[in-house]
Design a protein around this motif. Structure first.
Motif, PDB file in Angstrom:
ATOM      1  N   ASP A   1      31.834  60.628  39.030  1.00  0.00           N
ATOM      2  CA  ASP A   1      30.382  60.497  39.099  1.00  0.00           C
ATOM      3  C   ASP A   1      30.058  59.176  39.803  1.00  0.00           C
ATOM      4  OD1 ASP A   1      27.514  60.941  38.046  1.00  0.00           O
ATOM      5  OD2 ASP A   1      28.062  58.967  37.239  1.00  0.00           O
ATOM      6  N   LEU A   2      29.291  59.241  40.898  1.00  0.00           N
ATOM      7  CA  LEU A   2      29.069  58.050  41.725  1.00  0.00           C
ATOM      8  C   LEU A   2      28.442  56.890  40.968  1.00  0.00           C
ATOM      9  CD1 LEU A   2      27.933  59.225  45.281  1.00  0.00           C
ATOM     10  CD2 LEU A   2      30.027  58.041  44.607  1.00  0.00           C
ATOM     11  N   GLU A   3      27.480  57.170  40.107  1.00  0.00           N
ATOM     12  CA  GLU A   3      26.831  56.067  39.382  1.00  0.00           C
ATOM     13  C   GLU A   3      27.802  55.416  38.406  1.00  0.00           C
ATOM     14  OE1 GLU A   3      24.619  53.164  38.950  1.00  0.00           O
ATOM     15  OE2 GLU A   3      24.128  54.653  40.476  1.00  0.00           O
ATOM     16  N   ASN A   4      28.603  56.243  37.749  1.00  0.00           N
ATOM     17  CA  ASN A   4      29.615  55.717  36.837  1.00  0.00           C
ATOM     18  C   ASN A   4      30.660  54.901  37.614  1.00  0.00           C
ATOM     19  OD1 ASN A   4      32.487  56.260  35.419  1.00  0.00           O
ATOM     20  ND2 ASN A   4      30.852  56.045  33.900  1.00  0.00           N
ATOM     21  N   THR A   5      31.036  55.404  38.790  1.00  0.00           N
ATOM     22  CA  THR A   5      31.995  54.672  39.642  1.00  0.00           C
ATOM     23  C   THR A   5      31.423  53.312  40.019  1.00  0.00           C
ATOM     24  OG1 THR A   5      32.911  56.730  40.519  1.00  0.00           O
ATOM     25  CG2 THR A   5      33.268  54.748  41.830  1.00  0.00           C
ATOM     26  N   ARG A   6      30.137  53.290  40.398  1.00  0.00           N
ATOM     27  CA  ARG A   6      29.496  52.024  40.792  1.00  0.00           C
ATOM     28  C   ARG A   6      29.518  51.022  39.635  1.00  0.00           C
ATOM     29  NH1 ARG A   6      26.708  51.310  45.057  1.00  0.00           N
ATOM     30  NH2 ARG A   6      26.215  53.525  45.326  1.00  0.00           N
ATOM     31  N   GLN A   7      29.269  51.482  38.413  1.00  0.00           N
ATOM     32  CA  GLN A   7      29.297  50.589  37.248  1.00  0.00           C
ATOM     33  C   GLN A   7      30.711  50.029  37.024  1.00  0.00           C
ATOM     34  OE1 GLN A   7      26.556  49.404  35.888  1.00  0.00           O
ATOM     35  NE2 GLN A   7      25.549  50.715  37.390  1.00  0.00           N
ATOM     36  N   GLN A   8      31.720  50.872  37.221  1.00  0.00           N
ATOM     37  CA  GLN A   8      33.110  50.414  37.086  1.00  0.00           C
ATOM     38  C   GLN A   8      33.432  49.340  38.132  1.00  0.00           C
ATOM     39  OE1 GLN A   8      36.168  53.663  36.363  1.00  0.00           O
ATOM     40  NE2 GLN A   8      34.370  54.921  36.824  1.00  0.00           N
ATOM     41  N   VAL A   9      32.934  49.548  39.358  1.00  0.00           N
ATOM     42  CA  VAL A   9      33.187  48.595  40.448  1.00  0.00           C
ATOM     43  C   VAL A   9      32.512  47.257  40.146  1.00  0.00           C
ATOM     44  CG1 VAL A   9      32.662  48.081  42.881  1.00  0.00           C
ATOM     45  CG2 VAL A   9      33.597  50.326  42.240  1.00  0.00           C
ATOM     46  N   ILE A  10      31.266  47.300  39.696  1.00  0.00           N
ATOM     47  CA  ILE A  10      30.529  46.055  39.386  1.00  0.00           C
ATOM     48  C   ILE A  10      31.264  45.269  38.298  1.00  0.00           C
ATOM     49  CG2 ILE A  10      28.404  45.157  38.337  1.00  0.00           C
ATOM     50  CD1 ILE A  10      26.935  47.489  39.850  1.00  0.00           C
ATOM     51  N   LYS A  11      31.685  45.963  37.255  1.00  0.00           N
ATOM     52  CA  LYS A  11      32.395  45.310  36.149  1.00  0.00           C
ATOM     53  C   LYS A  11      33.723  44.709  36.634  1.00  0.00           C
ATOM     54  CE  LYS A  11      33.954  46.277  31.447  1.00  0.00           C
ATOM     55  NZ  LYS A  11      34.245  47.305  30.457  1.00  0.00           N
ATOM     56  N   LEU A  12      34.434  45.464  37.447  1.00  0.00           N
ATOM     57  CA  LEU A  12      35.717  44.994  37.962  1.00  0.00           C
ATOM     58  C   LEU A  12      35.532  43.813  38.909  1.00  0.00           C
ATOM     59  CD1 LEU A  12      38.722  45.173  38.187  1.00  0.00           C
ATOM     60  CD2 LEU A  12      38.469  47.177  39.652  1.00  0.00           C
ATOM     61  N   HIS A  13      34.484  43.861  39.720  1.00  0.00           N
ATOM     62  CA  HIS A  13      34.179  42.749  40.630  1.00  0.00           C
ATOM     63  C   HIS A  13      33.959  41.457  39.834  1.00  0.00           C
ATOM     64  CE1 HIS A  13      32.324  40.230  43.643  1.00  0.00           C
ATOM     65  NE2 HIS A  13      31.206  40.211  42.956  1.00  0.00           N
ATOM     66  N   GLU A  14      33.222  41.560  38.756  1.00  0.00           N
ATOM     67  CA  GLU A  14      32.975  40.372  37.906  1.00  0.00           C
ATOM     68  C   GLU A  14      34.287  39.834  37.359  1.00  0.00           C
ATOM     69  OE1 GLU A  14      30.162  41.881  35.073  1.00  0.00           O
ATOM     70  OE2 GLU A  14      28.488  41.811  36.508  1.00  0.00           O
ATOM     71  N   THR A  15      35.152  40.717  36.908  1.00  0.00           N
ATOM     72  CA  THR A  15      36.467  40.308  36.378  1.00  0.00           C
ATOM     73  C   THR A  15      37.286  39.602  37.444  1.00  0.00           C
ATOM     74  OG1 THR A  15      36.479  42.144  34.813  1.00  0.00           O
ATOM     75  CG2 THR A  15      38.616  41.167  35.346  1.00  0.00           C
ATOM     76  N   LEU A  16      37.369  40.205  38.632  1.00  0.00           N
ATOM     77  CA  LEU A  16      38.185  39.630  39.711  1.00  0.00           C
ATOM     78  C   LEU A  16      37.608  38.305  40.203  1.00  0.00           C
ATOM     79  CD1 LEU A  16      38.950  42.913  41.695  1.00  0.00           C
ATOM     80  CD2 LEU A  16      40.610  41.513  40.443  1.00  0.00           C
ATOM     81  N   ALA A  17      36.288  38.230  40.331  1.00  0.00           N
ATOM     82  CA  ALA A  17      35.643  36.995  40.800  1.00  0.00           C
ATOM     83  C   ALA A  17      35.877  35.871  39.799  1.00  0.00           C
ATOM     84  CB  ALA A  17      34.165  37.229  41.017  1.00  0.00           C
ATOM     85  N   ASN A  18      35.805  36.181  38.496  1.00  0.00           N
ATOM     86  CA  ASN A  18      36.032  35.172  37.460  1.00  0.00           C
ATOM     87  C   ASN A  18      37.480  34.696  37.453  1.00  0.00           C
ATOM     88  OD1 ASN A  18      33.402  35.099  36.566  1.00  0.00           O
ATOM     89  ND2 ASN A  18      33.716  36.676  35.011  1.00  0.00           N
ATOM     90  N   GLN A  19      38.424  35.617  37.662  1.00  0.00           N
ATOM     91  CA  GLN A  19      39.837  35.235  37.692  1.00  0.00           C
ATOM     92  C   GLN A  19      40.163  34.341  38.872  1.00  0.00           C
ATOM     93  OE1 GLN A  19      42.266  38.758  37.478  1.00  0.00           O
ATOM     94  NE2 GLN A  19      41.782  39.110  35.342  1.00  0.00           N
ATOM     95  N   ALA A  20      39.419  34.523  39.957  1.00  0.00           N
ATOM     96  CA  ALA A  20      39.693  33.747  41.174  1.00  0.00           C
ATOM     97  C   ALA A  20      39.170  32.323  41.075  1.00  0.00           C
ATOM     98  CB  ALA A  20      39.073  34.456  42.374  1.00  0.00           C
ATOM     99  N   ASN A  21      38.209  32.098  40.168  1.00  0.00           N
ATOM    100  CA  ASN A  21      37.615  30.755  40.048  1.00  0.00           C
ATOM    101  C   ASN A  21      38.432  29.853  39.158  1.00  0.00           C
ATOM    102  OD1 ASN A  21      35.498  31.432  41.705  1.00  0.00           O
ATOM    103  ND2 ASN A  21      34.225  32.202  40.030  1.00  0.00           N
TER     104      ASN A  21
END
Length: 195
Positions: free
Chosen positions: A175-195
């Motif tokens: 489901d595209l909307e569910n996929t988008r929510q997963q991507v946003i959450k994962l982006h936050e995780t990856l961005a935080n790990q990189a800092n």
């Protein structure tokens, strides 16, 4: 700069997920597109492909994709040989590209991370999944391909359950909307790990 691999079986929706990361400001390297570019622009790559598959590999200097696909997707040894020509050229191009990017991480979208034993080249790997039948239907529709042609391509890829064990993150793309929510959450995780 952290390097994240984005992978998934044909028809899983890697490109859809990659576009969602782009919308969040992340640089994404599309290995398939760049491989095609290199197969058309690199003299060394072109010469090696002609030597491997013959003159019919190119028409007026343009890669004859249908001819190449008809050869390599039914002959695993030819596919392996073609990959040994193209993948090092893509890897070199990608390494140069990474040096020109900014941001907390970059993504390399590539189908065959595990099949080619490349998993050690990434800080994290994201696997995009979707049910087998849905993937098959998506590719048949997208590529105007017959079922058997798509199955030939799918057989050259590892099953999702084997890839899941080797991946750091999994995005279920139904489901595209569910996929988008997963991507946003994962982006936050990856961005935080990189800092």
């Amino acid at each position: 700069m952290r390097i994240v691999g984005l992978t998934g079986g044909i028809g899983s929706g890697k490109s859809t997920v990659a576009e969602m990361f782009r919308e969040l400001g992340i640089s994404v390297y599309d290995s398939d597109v760049e491989a095609r570019n290199l197969m058309s622009s690199s003299v060394q790559v072109k010469e090696a492909i002609v030597e491997l598959l013959g003159e019919a590999s190119y028409e007026d200097g343009v890669l004859n994709r249908a001819f190449v696909a008809s050869k390599v997707f039914t002959q695993p040894e030819l596919l392996k040989a073609l990959n040994e020509i193209v993948h090092p050229a893509v890897r070199q191009h990608f390494t140069q590209w990474v040096m020109e990017q900014e941001g907390p991480y970059v993504i390399q979208e590539t189908a065959l991370i595990f099949e080619n034993g490349m998993q050690d080249q990434y800080d994290h790997i994201i696997l995009v999944t979707a049910p087998y039948e849905i993937r098959l239907e998506r590719v048949m529709r997208r590529d105007q391909a017959k079922k058997e042609q798509v199955l030939d391509r799918m057989r050259n890829q590892l099953e999702d359950d084997k890839k899941e064990d080797l991946s750091h993150f999994i995005i279920d793309n139904l489901d595209l909307e569910n996929t988008r929510q997963q991507v946003i959450k994962l982006h936050e995780t990856l961005a935080n790990q990189a800092n």
